[in-house]
Scaffold this motif. Structure first.
Motif, PDB file in Angstrom:
ATOM      1  N   GLU A  79     -32.867 -13.801  36.085  1.00  0.00           N
ATOM      2  CA  GLU A  79     -33.744 -12.618  36.025  1.00  0.00           C
ATOM      3  C   GLU A  79     -34.926 -12.903  37.006  1.00  0.00           C
ATOM      4  N   TYR A  80     -35.502 -14.232  36.897  1.00  0.00           N
ATOM      5  CA  TYR A  80     -36.527 -14.069  38.125  1.00  0.00           C
ATOM      6  C   TYR A  80     -36.109 -14.263  39.506  1.00  0.00           C
ATOM      7  N   SER A 518     -47.077 -10.843  31.354  1.00  0.00           N
ATOM      8  CA  SER A 518     -46.143 -11.489  30.839  1.00  0.00           C
ATOM      9  C   SER A 518     -46.720 -12.292  29.363  1.00  0.00           C
ATOM     10  N   TYR A 542     -47.241  -6.031  30.987  1.00  0.00           N
ATOM     11  CA  TYR A 542     -46.030  -6.274  30.374  1.00  0.00           C
ATOM     12  C   TYR A 542     -45.990  -7.555  29.552  1.00  0.00           C
ATOM     13  N   GLN A 597     -47.249  -1.380  32.153  1.00  0.00           N
ATOM     14  CA  GLN A 597     -46.063  -1.603  31.985  1.00  0.00           C
ATOM     15  C   GLN A 597     -44.876  -1.057  33.040  1.00  0.00           C
ATOM     16  N   ASP A 601     -38.477  -3.152  33.596  1.00  0.00           N
ATOM     17  CA  ASP A 601     -38.737  -4.519  33.124  1.00  0.00           C
ATOM     18  C   ASP A 601     -37.439  -4.993  32.270  1.00  0.00           C
ATOM     19  N   ILE A 603     -37.183  -8.150  31.407  1.00  0.00           N
ATOM     20  CA  ILE A 603     -37.611  -9.570  30.502  1.00  0.00           C
ATOM     21  C   ILE A 603     -38.508  -9.132  29.402  1.00  0.00           C
ATOM     22  N   ILE A 604     -39.419  -8.009  29.654  1.00  0.00           N
ATOM     23  CA  ILE A 604     -40.229  -7.522  28.478  1.00  0.00           C
ATOM     24  C   ILE A 604     -40.033  -6.009  28.377  1.00  0.00           C
ATOM     25  N   HIS A 633     -40.661  -6.808  36.161  1.00  0.00           N
ATOM     26  CA  HIS A 633     -41.426  -7.818  35.489  1.00  0.00           C
ATOM     27  C   HIS A 633     -42.480  -8.346  36.457  1.00  0.00           C
TER      28      HIS A 633
END
Length: 662
Positions: A79-80, A518, A542, A597, A601, A603-604, A633
């Motif tokens: 994901e990153y 995050s 986020y 936000q 996103d 991830i969150i 994110h």
């Protein structure tokens, strides 16, 4: 310059405007560096906020793009992302973000796919066989089964001639950093398993490699464990040198010597030998937490010399280790932060260097004929932006603060108010303070120049980066101190740091605001519910509001993150999970809140933030939610950064006006 002029801190007029900061924040925007092992040419990935946040590949020699703006060299592995491309003999292989396929191109030509379209496969972290450049080994993340625990990660080889993908290794939960030896006869890689993250426990393996006579198939033999878990070494980013030896610079159990780890592949019965480079311990940390696959911290300079990075006091340090005689040479640099390091083993190491008071630049490390290290910039001379003058830059100051209640140390970086048009605030006044609590949570906020921080300091604010317990860069014990204490230790460090700086006369603790993204956004929410009067305002970006919901949607890379940081699973300690989930304690919030936000996103997800905002608003609390189209994110668009700065500044002034009324 106006002499003797004073005005209230926080009210100073500054040329460092939100719109200019937003544009300049992405001016270089280097996201990775690629060193061609054949030609020694340098390329880099560059974020393009004005082009919908895509990532371009640029030839550093003439600063020209390799491909057109319809292409986006990014990956969603872990994901990153990170390590979305490689270069070999001026051929660029890259993962195209919109369809996750791997493409092949040379500068100026149209990229062509070398993997079939498969919506469940993602690719990253490539290595090209030196004798058969059509064969590329990559990390593959397969989402055929989308449950995070069952997403498959494996090493595979791509045949660029036939556009086929063939699995190589599948037994571990994670594989990264596959690297061919210079002669192509061996392959090394890093692997680890649940429930660990790679910097907590990972291993390095090596296996012999053979290629079929047709050059269309790659096979590997029995793997040999070289370094890692069994020796309590967190090993990463192996470097092959020209004499076909594998070398690692390892950090063993935290603040100890850097260790050299050598492996001779001609003796596959060997498991490698570890030895300290220096006789005296060095209280620094070696290696990056691999949130992004591109965070390389070492590179081969020659057959027996390796360059590598360490961290001390939130600053990067550069060393050269001579693996023949064990000597260690520190190389002075003008950089506060160095990352994306690569070496060709032929006398060149490149990286991204970021000074504390100037823009980032591509740097090159070489040796002169006498063996003396030389650092030079590969970037064009920086032109000072008229609206971002260097005279307004506040330089970082490191503090190791001893905090209540147990006298533990917290590492913070302080930026004082600075504007040449002002001599200070009102008589007896201390400056208001913006507190940044970073994400991760196993991360470190570096002391490199960040114009978003100068936006505040040039207006008469102090700014601090809180590298709270759990942060990397300060030893393994410090990082692991957050285990079981997430949502407690981090917020105490942020709160008590402000109190200690107030005692030193550097800030006004009654005019403190806090923001972060995050895990940093989670800390802001935790402070709002656990320490409701500690700050005048907060801006979670986020951020996490419900630990149980986060745990249910966490992607594979972080699948067990919450269990370790909460101190147990939800089923084991549900009361702790609820206690540290801000959504259950909204009624305690008193300070004004600005929520930021991204709609995209993964991830969150945005619904987590929307739910807590809805709950706060039903209670009549002062709050605002801003949702950004096309953002995930983290922010990739200049317009988003501009809006964030403008909204946060306005929210702070409204909060301070409320303090005056009370």
């Amino acid at each position: 310059m106006t002499q003797g002029r004073t005005a209230p801190y926080g009210s100073w007029k500054s040329p460092v405007g939100a719109e200019v900061v937003a544009a300049q924040s992405f001016a270089a925007g280097v996201e990775d560096i690629f060193l061609d092992p054949v030609t020694s040419k340098v390329y880099f990935a560059q974020k393009r906020p004005e082009e919908d946040g895509r990532s371009a590949i640029v030839d550093a020699s003439d600063r020209k793009d390799v491909f057109g703006r319809e292409w986006d060299a990014r990956t969603k592995v872990h994901e990153y992302g990170g390590a979305a491309a490689t270069v070999f003999g001026d051929i660029v292989y890259f993962s195209h973000f919109p369809d996750d396929r791997v493409y092949k191109t040379t500068k100026g030509s149209t990229p062509v796919p070398v993997t079939p379209f498969d919506p469940v496969q993602r690719f990253a972290d490539f290595t090209v066989h030196p004798d058969h450049p059509n064969l590329i080994v990559a990390t593959v993340e397969d989402h055929t089964d989308s449950h995070p625990a069952r997403v498959a990660t494996y090493l595979a080889f791509i045949d660029a001639n036939t556009s086929t993908v063939t699995k190589l290794l599948t037994d571990a939960d994670f594989y990264v950093c596959a690297r061919f030896s210079p002669d192509g006869k061996f392959l090394s890689w890093q692997q680890w398993n649940f429930p660990d993250l790679p910097w907590q426990s990972s291993e390095i393996f090596v296996a012999p490699v053979s290629v079929t006579e047709s050059g269309s198939r790659l096979e590997i033999g029995a793997a040999v464990h070289v370094a890692g878990k069994h020796e309590q070494i967190v090993a990463q980013d192996p470097s092959w040198t020209g004499n076909n030896s594998l070398h690692l610079i390892c950090d063993i159990s935290g603040y100890l010597n850097p260790w050299k780890f050598t492996f001779d592949p001609s003796d596959l019965a060997s498991t490698g030998k570890a030895a300290p480079i220096t006789a005296e311990p060095i209280e620094e940390e070696f290696g990056f937490p691999q949130w992004w696959l591109s965070r390389h911290g070492s590179g081969a300079l020659s057959n027996h010399k390796i360059a590598f990075l360490s961290f001390k006091n939130a600053l990067s340090k550069l060393y050269i280790a001579d693996l023949n005689d064990g000597t260690l040479t520190e190389v002075p640099t003008p950089y506060a932060h160095i990352q994306y390091m690569h070496g060709d083993g032929k006398g060149h190491v490149v990286a991204l260097g970021s000074p504390a008071g100037a823009l980032e630049e591509l740097m090159e490390l070489t040796l002169d004929p006498s063996g003396k290290p030389l650092i030079k910039s590969l970037s064009p001379p920086a032109q000072e932006h008229p609206r971002l003058p260097s005279s307004h830059i506040s330089l970082p100051q490191y503090y190791a603060l001893k905090l209540a209640p147990d006298n533990r140390v917290c590492h913070v970086t302080y930026y004082g108010p600075k504007n040449p048009d002002y001599d200070g605030g009102l008589p007896g006044e201390k400056p208001p303070i913006v507190v940044l609590i970073h994400g991760g949570p196993f991360y470190m906020e570096p002391a490199a120049l960040d114009w978003t921080k100068q936006f505040w300091t040039s207006r008469g604010w102090a700014h601090i980066d809180v590298n709270y317990g759990g942060s990397s860069g300060f030893g393994r014990a410090y990082s692991e101190s957050l285990h079981g204490q997430w949502g407690v230790l981090d917020i105490n460090d942020a709160h008590q740091s402000v109190i200690e700086l107030d005692k030193l006369g550097l800030v006004d603790k009654n005019r403190a605001v806090i923001h972060g993204g995050s895990a940093g956004g989670y800390a802001v929410l935790q402070i709002a519910t656990s320490l409701p009067t500690a700050f005048a305002a907060g801006s979670p970006q986020y951020g996490i509001s419900d630990m149980k919901k986060l745990d249910e949607i966490l992607h594979k890379f972080e699948y067990y993150l919450c269990d370790r940081l909460m101190g147990g699973t939800y089923e084991e300690i549900p009361e702790i999970w609820k206690e540290r989930s801000p959504i259950y304690h909204v009624h305690k919030i008193k300070m004004p809140m600005l929520f930021l936000q991204g709609k995209a996103d993964t991830i969150i997800p945005a619904p987590q933030m929307i739910e807590i905002v809805d709950t706060i608003q039903t209670r009549g609390q002062t709050t605002e939610l801003v949702l950004f189209d096309g953002e995930g994110h983290g922010w990739r668009q200049a317009s988003t950064v501009q809006t964030v700065l403008a909204k946060e500044l306005k929210a702070c002034w409204l909060a301070f006006r409320e303090i005056v009324r009370r």
